[in-house]
Design an enzyme around this catalytic site. Structure first.
Site, PDB file in Angstrom:
ATOM      1  N   GLU A  79       0.812  -1.216   0.000  1.00  0.00           N
ATOM      2  CA  GLU A  79       0.000   0.000   0.000  1.00  0.00           C
ATOM      3  C   GLU A  79       0.844   1.264   0.000  1.00  0.00           C
ATOM      4  O   GLU A  79       0.535   2.234  -0.704  1.00  0.00           O
ATOM      5  CB  GLU A  79      -0.956  -0.008   1.203  1.00  0.00           C
ATOM      6  N   HIS A 149     -11.667  -6.156   8.268  1.00  0.00           N
ATOM      7  CA  HIS A 149     -12.392  -5.916   7.020  1.00  0.00           C
ATOM      8  C   HIS A 149     -13.688  -5.152   7.276  1.00  0.00           C
ATOM      9  O   HIS A 149     -14.668  -5.320   6.546  1.00  0.00           O
ATOM     10  CB  HIS A 149     -12.697  -7.240   6.306  1.00  0.00           C
TER      11      HIS A 149
END
Length: 344
Positions: A79, A149
């Site tokens: 990322e 998540h």
């Protein structure tokens, strides 16, 4: 999810009269917005983990075939690296749509976003900037995501000048706001509530269109209490408003849409009218963006308030798996808060 479909259809009704429209879900609406952006400017690129294959939620499906592997491509699981790569592309004159696969995994890129993306224009006296960057990330609860998540991370970034933060509530808003985000000349964090990808369905104009960034949407007019939220919470606010209407309590529902910059004028006008306010978001209550809203409303509307401002938010704990419904700001909690401020 009936409320999601109902409000999405209502929002698109006016636009559908002007253009041809198709009933699609939010995932497809996002795909169409990115397709239009890639078609409009051949220096726009789309990339991220698995994006070339269509993405884990299939939002980019078909785009690599249409625009080629040099403009729509996969990145390594890195990322920080993929955002740093976007900084270089923007400085070189490209528009970037970068996908973080889940908002929960945006934190390795936190330094690049707040210290490079957000500051680049300021530190170079506008010689260069990252205004062409949109960072997309699926966010919020999905029903089974647990702590890695399910997070809502908007408040972490709202403290940093130089970033625009957008969260849509349905397909009409997602296409219009994402189109505007790509055209925006400031870097945009575009958080997408993933439970709405397929649950939120509505009429969406076939033509390209933009919705104004920084403008809230009064989804439902009312006179007694102002409910303020964004993303998934909009449907819950509407359901709670229906229940409270049966108790002769009239709710005005505002979808903030843009977290930064937020629509101060619309919100304060509503609270001055109703005299009561309930703010809701999935992120933990402490230092969530609702705290900023509450403080700002208090400063501007103090003499109009009939009750303390209430916040109905996630709990101050890690996101659970087995007890998700106890953590989330649910419809019953919103109804309870509405009754409490009404009868204060």
């Amino acid at each position: 999810m009936q409320a999601v479909r109902r409000q999405a259809a209502a929002s698109a009704k006016l636009a559908a009269r002007r253009w041809g429209s198709t009933e699609i879900n939010m995932c497809t609406a996002i795909n169409h917005a990115m397709r239009d952006a890639l078609k409009r400017n051949d220096k726009t690129v789309l990339y991220g983990e698995d994006v070339g294959f269509g993405g884990v939620f299939r939002c980019s499906v078909g785009l690599r075939d249409q625009f080629g592997k040099d403009r729509v491509f996969n990145t390594p699981v890195n990322e920080q690296g993929l955002i740093a790569f976007g900084v270089g592309l923007c400085v070189a004159g490209y528009d970037v749509i970068a996908e973080i696969q889940f908002a929960d995994y945006i934190f390795p890129a936190f330094d690049q976003i707040v210290n490079e993306v957000a500051k680049y224009r300021y530190r170079t006296s506008s010689t260069w900037n990252c205004g062409g960057m949109v960072i997309r990330a699926p966010c919020s609860a999905v029903g089974h995501g647990s702590m890695y998540h399910s997070q809502s991370v908007e408040a972490f970034f709202s403290h940093c000048p130089g970033l625009t933060i957008v969260i849509p509530r349905g397909p009409y808003q997602a296409k219009g706001l994402l189109t505007a985000a790509v055209k925006e000349r400031n870097p945009v964090l575009f958080f997408e509530p993933k439970i709405l990808y397929r649950n939120s369905v509505g009429e969406v104009p076939d033509e390209e269109y933009s919705l104004p960034i920084g403008q809230a949407d009064v989804v439902r007019s009312g006179t007694d209490i102002t409910f303020i939220g964004w993303g998934t919470q909009v449907a819950k606010m509407l359901t709670a408003a229906d229940e409270l209407a049966g108790k002769d309590i009239s709710i005005e529902v505002i979808d903030l849409q843009t977290i930064v910059p937020w629509d101060v004028e619309t919100v304060t006008a509503s609270v001055k009218k109703t005299g009561r306010c309930v703010i809701t978001h999935e992120a933990p209550v402490t230092s969530g963006f609702g705290a900023e809203l509450s403080a700002s409303i208090q400063e501007r509307c103090f003499l109009h308030l009939e009750a303390p401002i209430s916040r109905v938010c996630g709990q101050d704990t890690h996101f659970p798996l087995a007890f998700e419904e106890f953590y989330l700001p649910s419809v019953p909690r919103l109804v309870e808060a509405g009754e409490k401020v009404m009868h204060f």
